[in-house]
Design a protein around this motif. Structure first.
Motif, PDB file in Angstrom:
ATOM      1  N   SER A  59      19.587  51.061  32.778  1.00 33.01           N
ATOM      2  CA  SER A  59      18.549  50.264  32.134  1.00 33.01           C
ATOM      3  C   SER A  59      18.092  49.174  33.098  1.00 33.01           C
ATOM      4  O   SER A  59      18.770  48.877  34.089  1.00 33.01           O
ATOM      5  N   PHE A  60      16.944  48.579  32.797  1.00 31.95           N
ATOM      6  CA  PHE A  60      16.397  47.536  33.659  1.00 31.95           C
ATOM      7  C   PHE A  60      17.404  46.406  33.861  1.00 31.95           C
ATOM      8  O   PHE A  60      17.685  45.986  34.983  1.00 31.95           O
ATOM      9  N   ASP A  86      10.653  46.849  31.970  1.00 35.07           N
ATOM     10  CA  ASP A  86      11.728  47.546  31.254  1.00 35.07           C
ATOM     11  C   ASP A  86      11.160  48.709  30.454  1.00 35.07           C
ATOM     12  O   ASP A  86      11.667  49.847  30.525  1.00 35.07           O
ATOM     13  N   LEU A 127      15.574  39.752  28.303  1.00 35.91           N
ATOM     14  CA  LEU A 127      14.280  40.379  28.062  1.00 35.91           C
ATOM     15  C   LEU A 127      13.740  39.892  26.726  1.00 35.91           C
ATOM     16  O   LEU A 127      14.256  40.236  25.668  1.00 35.91           O
ATOM     17  N   TYR A 166       9.184  41.195  33.049  1.00 33.49           N
ATOM     18  CA  TYR A 166      10.474  41.890  32.961  1.00 33.49           C
ATOM     19  C   TYR A 166      10.477  42.847  31.772  1.00 33.49           C
ATOM     20  O   TYR A 166      10.938  43.987  31.880  1.00 33.49           O
ATOM     21  N   THR A 167       9.985  42.376  30.640  1.00 33.31           N
ATOM     22  CA  THR A 167       9.922  43.217  29.445  1.00 33.31           C
ATOM     23  C   THR A 167       8.964  44.382  29.662  1.00 33.31           C
ATOM     24  O   THR A 167       9.246  45.522  29.266  1.00 33.31           O
ATOM     25  N   SER A 179      13.677  46.549  39.459  1.00 27.20           N
ATOM     26  CA  SER A 179      14.229  45.308  38.909  1.00 27.20           C
ATOM     27  C   SER A 179      14.257  44.160  39.904  1.00 27.20           C
ATOM     28  O   SER A 179      14.630  43.033  39.545  1.00 27.20           O
TER      29      SER A 179
END
Length: 429
Positions: free
Chosen positions: A125-126, A348, A140, A344-345, A387
């Motif tokens: 995952s991120f 992701d 996030l 970031y979100t 990331s």
């Protein structure tokens, strides 16, 4: 005898060959492990172009990596072996700097192992990926939590059309004409340097070259060459605003990447012969400190409204621009900074496959307030570096908080950080 010979090789680095693993754990030491760590990083660089951001150690080591790099599975095993060797090195009764050196190497070998697993197909995952590579886990936030900031910007720039269009139209007044980029960037970098050298002693021979390039996923890049020299490249494909000239001058140059690398080279490679610092793996905890300190360096060099004053008095005349709404531009910049972690979100969702490319560009355009072409360029950056993006906004905030906890003289705290093997986890309260 083996320890003596390994120490002798350090003294004759110019004539050194590729690092040789120390097979006997009882005769192992951090110098031997550090040389094998350099070999590991250089060989990963042969499996992933761009992984090695800088290297200025013995040329023979790099040649050996190019001539015979291990396979990815062999490199994963090599990283595991380095971890075992590091864990076996005693730390009782040794100076704190050596304890930190071991911790630093363990952290960077762990990041290298994570990157190798990614190269072999492992999916993370991120947030897991960011933590594995850079040593910090990002939070996030839902995109809706950034909507109040968009509302504040809308109130600052009222009018018809989308908010991104209004921001683009407003900022169009502050684009540096391409035929004036060179003098504006020269002046910005010179001022960043002037403000930095008042507080930080730099190597007497430090220097850089500056060039403008295109077709890149980034806006600026520092290629550290060793011997206190950097090559700074600025992407001129998209408009460069006057405040961005200051940002780039500080971030890529002073007190950012150029200063960080020059101080690390002097402190560790030249003064202590700690060869692990002669190589910079891009996907490592080192990048969190590098990008975070480079971004915080902008605020450190130009506190308060000093950046706006410098733009109005120096950069606007050089660029031939009207400074009448410079203060409003500064207000806009401060608000946009509060949107930074929305990315970031967005990343992701995109990297996990939950949101497609076009929708991601639309989201980036909305929350970075950029036109679709610029948002597409940013998505190209996310495609390339994934990331890594946490190192900018989150990195800046964590570095700022740590520096300010060190005492009232923030430049002293900054110099300590830039001359150290301090890890991201060490920056947390």
């Amino acid at each position: 005898m083996r320890a003596f010979l390994l120490g002798l090789l350090m003294l004759v680095g110019a004539c050194a060959t590729a690092p040789t693993p120390a097979a006997d754990p009882t005769g192992d030491n951090l110098d031997a492990i550090a040389r094998d760590y350099v070999a590991l990083i250089l060989e990963i660089g042969e499996r992933e172009p761009g992984y090695v951001d800088a290297y200025y150690g013995p040329a023979a080591w790099q040649e050996a990596a190019k001539a015979s790099p291990r396979t990815v599975p062999q490199l994963i095993q090599g990283a595991a072996t380095l971890t075992e060797r590091l864990n076996a090195v005693p730390t009782r009764g040794v100076e704190p700097a050596v304890v930190q050196r071991r911790k630093y190497l363990l952290s960077h070998v762990s990041a290298a192992s994570a990157r190798l697993r990614m190269l072999s197909g492992e999916k993370m995952s991120f947030a897991d990926e960011a933590e594995a590579l850079f040593g910090i886990r990002p939070e996030l936030m839902p995109l809706s939590s950034y909507d109040p900031v968009l509302a504040e910007i809308g109130a600052l720039l009222p009018g018809p059309g989308s908010l991104a269009d209004r921001v683009t139209a407003f900022k169009a007044h502050y684009v540096i004409p391409k035929d004036r980029l060179q003098p504006v960037m020269d002046a910005a970098i010179a001022e960043c340097r002037r403000r930095t050298v008042r507080h930080i002693d730099l190597p007497a021979n430090e220097r850089f070259t500056l060039s403008f390039v295109g077709d890149k996923p980034w806006s600026g890049y520092n290629y550290y060459l060793g011997d206190a020299a950097s090559r700074i490249e600025i992407n001129a494909d998209f408009p460069i605003y006057t405040e961005r000239a200051i940002d780039l001058g500080c971030h890529e140059g002073y007190p950012g990447h150029h200063v960080y690398n020059a101080l690390l080279e002097k402190t560790f490679v030249r003064d202590r012969n700690w060869v692990e610092m002669s190589v910079y793996p891009l996907f490592s905890p080192m990048s969190f400190v590098a990008e975070g300190s480079a971004n915080y360096g902008i605020d450190l060099a130009f506190p308060g409204d000093e950046g706006t004053v410098f733009e109005r008095e120096v950069l606007f005349p050089l660029a031939g621009l009207d400074p009448s709404t410079a203060e409003k531009k500064a207000q806009l910049g401060a608000l946009q900074r509060r949107l930074a972690r929305a990315e970031y979100t967005i990343a992701d969702d995109y990297l996990a496959g939950r949101v497609g490319r076009e929708e991601t560009i639309a989201r980036l355009s909305k929350y970075s307030l950029a036109d679709p072409a610029k948002a597409a360029q940013r998505l190209r950056f996310i495609d390339t570096y994934r990331s890594y993006i946490i190192n900018y906004g989150l990195g800046r905030d964590v570095v700022q908080a740590w520096v300010e906890r060190q005492g009232p003289n923030r430049w002293d705290g900054m110099e300590t950080l830039l001359s150290s093997q301090i890890l991201p986890v060490d920056l947390l309260p």
